[in-house]
Write a protein that holds these residues in place. Structure first.
Motif, PDB file in Angstrom:
ATOM      1  N   GLU A 176      -9.207   9.581  -3.614  1.00 53.36           N
ATOM      2  CA  GLU A 176      -9.580  10.408  -4.725  1.00 53.36           C
ATOM      3  C   GLU A 176      -9.654   9.571  -5.994  1.00 53.36           C
ATOM      4  N   GLN A 177      -8.652   8.815  -5.897  1.00 55.37           N
ATOM      5  CA  GLN A 177      -8.822   7.544  -7.029  1.00 55.37           C
ATOM      6  C   GLN A 177      -9.981   6.591  -7.010  1.00 55.37           C
ATOM      7  N   ILE A 178     -10.557   6.258  -5.672  1.00 62.81           N
ATOM      8  CA  ILE A 178     -11.802   5.634  -5.665  1.00 62.81           C
ATOM      9  C   ILE A 178     -12.851   6.441  -6.019  1.00 62.81           C
ATOM     10  N   GLU A 179     -12.868   7.592  -5.492  1.00 57.28           N
ATOM     11  CA  GLU A 179     -14.114   8.420  -5.885  1.00 57.28           C
ATOM     12  C   GLU A 179     -14.121   8.973  -7.412  1.00 57.28           C
ATOM     13  N   GLU A 180     -13.156   9.307  -8.023  1.00 59.22           N
ATOM     14  CA  GLU A 180     -13.195   9.826  -9.267  1.00 59.22           C
ATOM     15  C   GLU A 180     -12.700   9.304 -10.486  1.00 59.22           C
ATOM     16  N   ASP A 181     -11.589   8.294 -10.399  1.00 65.37           N
ATOM     17  CA  ASP A 181     -10.964   7.616 -11.729  1.00 65.37           C
ATOM     18  C   ASP A 181     -11.826   6.369 -12.016  1.00 65.37           C
ATOM     19  N   ASP A 182     -11.487   6.275 -13.290  1.00 65.35           N
ATOM     20  CA  ASP A 182     -12.435   4.956 -14.084  1.00 65.35           C
ATOM     21  C   ASP A 182     -11.440   3.781 -13.507  1.00 65.35           C
ATOM     22  N   ILE A 183     -11.676   2.943 -12.724  1.00 65.01           N
ATOM     23  CA  ILE A 183     -10.798   1.887 -12.047  1.00 65.01           C
ATOM     24  C   ILE A 183     -11.660   0.657 -12.256  1.00 65.01           C
ATOM     25  N   THR A 184     -10.969  -0.528 -12.175  1.00 59.71           N
ATOM     26  CA  THR A 184     -11.646  -1.835 -11.897  1.00 59.71           C
ATOM     27  C   THR A 184     -12.145  -1.988 -10.411  1.00 59.71           C
ATOM     28  N   ARG A 185     -13.168  -3.062 -10.340  1.00 61.13           N
ATOM     29  CA  ARG A 185     -13.415  -3.418  -9.065  1.00 61.13           C
ATOM     30  C   ARG A 185     -12.160  -3.763  -8.350  1.00 61.13           C
ATOM     31  N   GLU A 186     -11.176  -4.708  -8.731  1.00 62.97           N
ATOM     32  CA  GLU A 186     -10.011  -5.223  -8.151  1.00 62.97           C
ATOM     33  C   GLU A 186      -9.026  -4.006  -7.741  1.00 62.97           C
ATOM     34  N   LYS A 187      -8.958  -3.144  -8.402  1.00 63.29           N
ATOM     35  CA  LYS A 187      -8.007  -1.830  -8.373  1.00 63.29           C
ATOM     36  C   LYS A 187      -8.546  -1.216  -7.013  1.00 63.29           C
ATOM     37  N   GLY A 188      -9.998  -1.081  -7.312  1.00 65.75           N
ATOM     38  CA  GLY A 188     -10.762  -0.346  -6.162  1.00 65.75           C
ATOM     39  C   GLY A 188     -10.319  -0.957  -4.583  1.00 65.75           C
ATOM     40  N   GLU A 189     -10.578  -2.563  -4.972  1.00 66.58           N
ATOM     41  CA  GLU A 189     -10.486  -3.331  -3.386  1.00 66.58           C
ATOM     42  C   GLU A 189      -9.033  -3.127  -2.944  1.00 66.58           C
ATOM     43  N   GLU A 190      -8.060  -2.934  -4.033  1.00 69.78           N
ATOM     44  CA  GLU A 190      -6.471  -2.735  -3.577  1.00 69.78           C
ATOM     45  C   GLU A 190      -6.548  -1.350  -2.872  1.00 69.78           C
ATOM     46  N   LEU A 191      -7.019  -0.472  -3.736  1.00 73.79           N
ATOM     47  CA  LEU A 191      -6.706   0.909  -2.983  1.00 73.79           C
ATOM     48  C   LEU A 191      -7.588   0.849  -1.658  1.00 73.79           C
ATOM     49  N   ALA A 192      -8.564   0.309  -1.378  1.00 76.37           N
ATOM     50  CA  ALA A 192      -9.378   0.371  -0.135  1.00 76.37           C
ATOM     51  C   ALA A 192      -8.797  -0.348   0.822  1.00 76.37           C
ATOM     52  N   GLN A 193      -8.124  -1.535   0.703  1.00 78.86           N
ATOM     53  CA  GLN A 193      -7.237  -2.021   1.564  1.00 78.86           C
ATOM     54  C   GLN A 193      -6.006  -1.346   2.113  1.00 78.86           C
ATOM     55  N   SER A 194      -5.378  -0.757   0.905  1.00 80.57           N
ATOM     56  CA  SER A 194      -4.163   0.137   1.281  1.00 80.57           C
ATOM     57  C   SER A 194      -4.671   1.218   2.293  1.00 80.57           C
ATOM     58  N   ILE A 195      -5.674   1.906   1.701  1.00 84.12           N
ATOM     59  CA  ILE A 195      -6.074   2.983   2.776  1.00 84.12           C
ATOM     60  C   ILE A 195      -6.341   2.700   4.215  1.00 84.12           C
ATOM     61  N   ILE A 196      -7.238   1.362   4.392  1.00 82.09           N
ATOM     62  CA  ILE A 196      -7.276   0.831   5.680  1.00 82.09           C
ATOM     63  C   ILE A 196      -5.852   0.676   6.339  1.00 82.09           C
ATOM     64  N   GLY A 197      -5.074   0.174   5.757  1.00 79.52           N
ATOM     65  CA  GLY A 197      -3.561  -0.221   6.351  1.00 79.52           C
ATOM     66  C   GLY A 197      -2.973   1.197   6.596  1.00 79.52           C
ATOM     67  N   ILE A 198      -3.082   2.112   5.694  1.00 82.62           N
ATOM     68  CA  ILE A 198      -2.489   3.410   6.215  1.00 82.62           C
ATOM     69  C   ILE A 198      -3.023   3.995   7.352  1.00 82.62           C
ATOM     70  N   ASP A 199      -4.523   4.024   7.487  1.00 87.26           N
ATOM     71  CA  ASP A 199      -5.113   4.507   8.831  1.00 87.26           C
ATOM     72  C   ASP A 199      -4.766   3.699  10.059  1.00 87.26           C
ATOM     73  N   ARG A 200      -4.452   2.467   9.723  1.00 85.81           N
ATOM     74  CA  ARG A 200      -3.834   1.517  10.879  1.00 85.81           C
ATOM     75  C   ARG A 200      -2.662   2.248  11.376  1.00 85.81           C
ATOM     76  N   ALA A 201      -1.845   2.571  10.368  1.00 85.10           N
ATOM     77  CA  ALA A 201      -0.430   3.068  10.733  1.00 85.10           C
ATOM     78  C   ALA A 201      -0.353   4.408  11.280  1.00 85.10           C
ATOM     79  N   LEU A 202      -1.296   5.040  10.740  1.00 81.09           N
ATOM     80  CA  LEU A 202      -1.430   6.508  11.338  1.00 81.09           C
ATOM     81  C   LEU A 202      -2.209   6.533  12.836  1.00 81.09           C
ATOM     82  N   ASN A 203      -3.101   5.563  12.964  1.00 82.85           N
ATOM     83  CA  ASN A 203      -3.444   5.355  14.269  1.00 82.85           C
ATOM     84  C   ASN A 203      -2.264   4.987  15.421  1.00 82.85           C
ATOM     85  N   ALA A 204      -1.594   4.208  14.824  1.00 74.55           N
ATOM     86  CA  ALA A 204      -0.592   3.741  15.743  1.00 74.55           C
ATOM     87  C   ALA A 204       0.509   4.715  15.920  1.00 74.55           C
ATOM     88  N   LEU A 205       0.846   5.898  15.055  1.00 70.71           N
ATOM     89  CA  LEU A 205       1.733   6.834  15.118  1.00 70.71           C
ATOM     90  C   LEU A 205       1.055   7.771  15.826  1.00 70.71           C
TER      91      LEU A 205
END
Length: 146
Positions: free
Chosen positions: A74-103
């Motif tokens: 939702e932060q990526i979708e709605e917040d006024d963020i920088t490209r760098e912050k968006g990249e950071e959020l995207a990477q963290s989401i992918i990492g969360i997805d990886r952890a969820l897949n494992a669990l």
């Protein structure tokens, strides 16, 4: 961040193979609490099945990770963020997805729930395909309109 950059990030995190080759984050802050996510996942994964005493802990962790993923998306979708912050959020989401897949791959699975989830994903892919084939894709119609 430009709108097209936002769309690119959202597409990247929703891509089916996004977690391939991705690492589980060493630590992550969930609900204001820092968690050693990689250690937790590997500790649980090294067992063949999750002991009944740990099952509630794992289920709660998955629930918290899903909530955190949604908040970051939702932060990526709605917040006024920088490209760098968006990249950071995207990477963290992918990492969360990886952890969820494992669990999610641990122990016995709920086959009915899994079948419903698979059906929903298939339907989403089919609808996306139809929209593109019929020229109703947002990106395609925006390019034609210019």
């Amino acid at each position: 961040m430009q709108e097209y950059e936002r769309k690119q990030l959202l597409e990247r995190v929703e891509r089916e193979g996004a977690t391939v080759g991705a690492d589980i984050p060493e630590t992550i802050t969930v609900q204001g609490e820092e968690i050693d996510l990689r250690t937790f996942v590997f500790e649980i994964k090294r067992r063949e099945t999750v002991p009944s005493g740990e099952r509630d802990r794992v289920e709660q962790a998955k629930k918290n990770l899903r909530r955190e993923r949604l908040e970051r998306l939702e932060q990526i979708e709605e917040d006024d963020i920088t490209r760098e912050k968006g990249e950071e959020l995207a990477q963290s989401i992918i990492g969360i997805d990886r952890a969820l897949n494992a669990l999610e791959s641990l122990g016995p699975t709920d086959l009915e729930r899994e079948q419903k989830l698979q059906h929903a994903q298939d339907r989403k892919r089919w609808m996306s395909f139809l929209k593109k084939a019929l020229g109703q894709d947002d990106d395609a119609s925006a390019r034609r309109g210019r």
